[in-house]
Design an enzyme around this catalytic site. Sequence first.
Site, PDB file in Angstrom:
ATOM      1  N   TRP A 197       0.746  -1.180  -0.064  1.00 12.90           N
ATOM      2  CA  TRP A 197       0.142  -0.039   0.153  1.00 12.90           C
ATOM      3  C   TRP A 197       0.697   1.109   0.033  1.00 12.90           C
ATOM      4  CZ3 TRP A 197       1.919   2.453   4.127  1.00 12.90           C
ATOM      5  CH2 TRP A 197       2.220   1.284   5.223  1.00 12.90           C
ATOM      6  N   GLU A 201       9.816  -9.087  -2.776  1.00 11.73           N
ATOM      7  CA  GLU A 201      10.630  -7.847  -2.084  1.00 11.73           C
ATOM      8  C   GLU A 201      10.018  -7.731  -0.662  1.00 11.73           C
ATOM      9  OE1 GLU A 201      11.332  -4.098  -0.952  1.00 11.73           O
ATOM     10  OE2 GLU A 201      10.400  -3.644  -2.874  1.00 11.73           O
TER      11      GLU A 201
END
Length: 474
Positions: free
Chosen positions: A144, A243
Site C-alpha cells: 500500500w 521484495e
Amino acid sequence: MLIGGQWIASRPGALIEVENPADDTIIGTIPEGSTEDAARAVAAARKAQPGWAARPAVERGRAVRKLAQLVGARAEELATLITREQGKPIGQARGEVGAVVGFLEHAAEGARRIEGDIIASDNPDEEIQIRRHPYGVVVGLTAWNYPAALAARKIGPALIAGNTFVLLAHEITPFLGLFIAALAEQAGIPAGVINVVTGRGAVVGRALVEHPDTGLITMTGSNRAGREIFRSAADGMKVLRLELGGKAPFIVMEDADIDKAVAAAVTARYTNCGQICTCNERMYLHRDIADEFLEKFVAASRALTIGDPMTDPDMGPKVSGPELDKVKSIVDAAVAEGAEVLLEGGPLTEGAYLRGHWYAPTVLEVKNNDSPVIEQEVFGPVVPAVRVADFDTALQMANDTDYGLSAYIFTQNHRRLMQTPYRLNFGEIYVNRANGEQFQAFHNGWGHSGLGGEDGKYGFDGYLRKQTLYMNWG
C-alpha cells in the site's frame, strides 16, 4: 474489477470501504473479491497470453509506451488519487506518478533486448542455444505504500517479456491499480492481458498464488506476508519474486560530511511518513561525531511540517489506524527497556489532527542492539540511534539482523568504502547519499528481505525463463 476486458462486481453487497487516512472519510468502495473471481482472472490471463506473446516484442513495447504516455497525461489526477487513498503529500505523490511513467518507459525500452546465447557444443554438427520464454500468467501482489509505482514496476517488464498479468490491488490503496488498468484499455492493450482484482489478501491473494495456471508470483510487502506466500506457493512449486521488509542501517563515521549525512538521514527516514522499505531504520553514529549529528538531526526532525497532504507538507498521516498503533507499540516497548527519548513526537490527536492517523517524528537513543526499535521494522517516522566506537563495531551491529535489503554509509575513507560491499550484508547500499532506486539498476534484498529482485536488465530477466536447445543438424 477488470477481468478479461470486462468491468465486473463481485458477490452482491460484498464491498470494502476505502478510507482517506488524513481525515477518516470514506472515499469509495471496492468489490470484496472471491476465490471464484481470482480463478476467472487467471483464466482470462491464460487465454490472452499466447496471442500477446506472439506479437513482436516491439509491438508490445509500443503498447506499454502508450500506457506511459496516458499516465503522464493524467498525472495530476493520479497524484491526487494517491494522496487521497494513501496519505503521502501531493508533491511526493507527483513523484510517484513520475516513477510510474519511468518504470513503464524503461520496460518498453527493453523490447529489443530479449536475448539468448549460442554456445559451442562438444559434438560435431551441433550448437547449444539458450532461449528465453515468458512464464505465462504472472500474479502481482503490491504493497500500500507505493500503490501505483509498485504496480507499474511489475506490469511493465512482465508484459514486455510476453506474460499476461493479474494484479491484486491492495485493499487499503486499490484505486491506482484500477486506474492504470483503465488506461491500459485506452492504450490498446488487449482484453485479458492486464486483469485487476480486489479483495482480501488472505482470500483472493491465496487463490491467485495457489492457482495451477499461475506461472510466476511477484510480490512486494511485509516479511510476514512473504512467508505466507512462500508456504502457499510451495505445493505448486511456483516461481517467486519477493521484495519484503527492511531494517536499513545508517552508518555515519567520524570523517563524514555531517551536514550531508544529516540531510540524507532526514530524507531517508521521513519521506512518505517513513513508509518505505529502504528507509533509514536505525542509525549507527561514531562516538566522535554523535553529539553534533544528533543535535542537527533532532533540530531538522523537529522542523518538519505535518498536515493536510494536499497542501504538500513534509509529512502526511500514517496509512491506517492499525499501522499507527504498531508504531506506537514499538516505541513504547523501546522506552520501557531504557531508550532515551531525544525527540518526543508520538501520536497527534488534537486540533487539526483530531481525525486521521498522525504520528510526529520521534528520535530515540539506545545503548545496545537488541532494543525492540532496533530489531523490528518500524515503517514510520521513528528512528533509534546507537553510538559506536569504530567502523568494525558499526558493521557488526548493522549485520546483526535477519533483514538484508538496504543500507547506508557515510565516510570519506577510501579503505572503508572499498571494504563496504564485502562486509555489509545487504543487497542495496547507498554510499554518501540518501535512498532512491533508479530504473536501470537492480533492487533486491538478501536474507529475509526477499528473493529475486526488480528493475534494470537483471529484474527484467526475472520475468523470462530459460530453455536450452541442443540443435543437431548432422
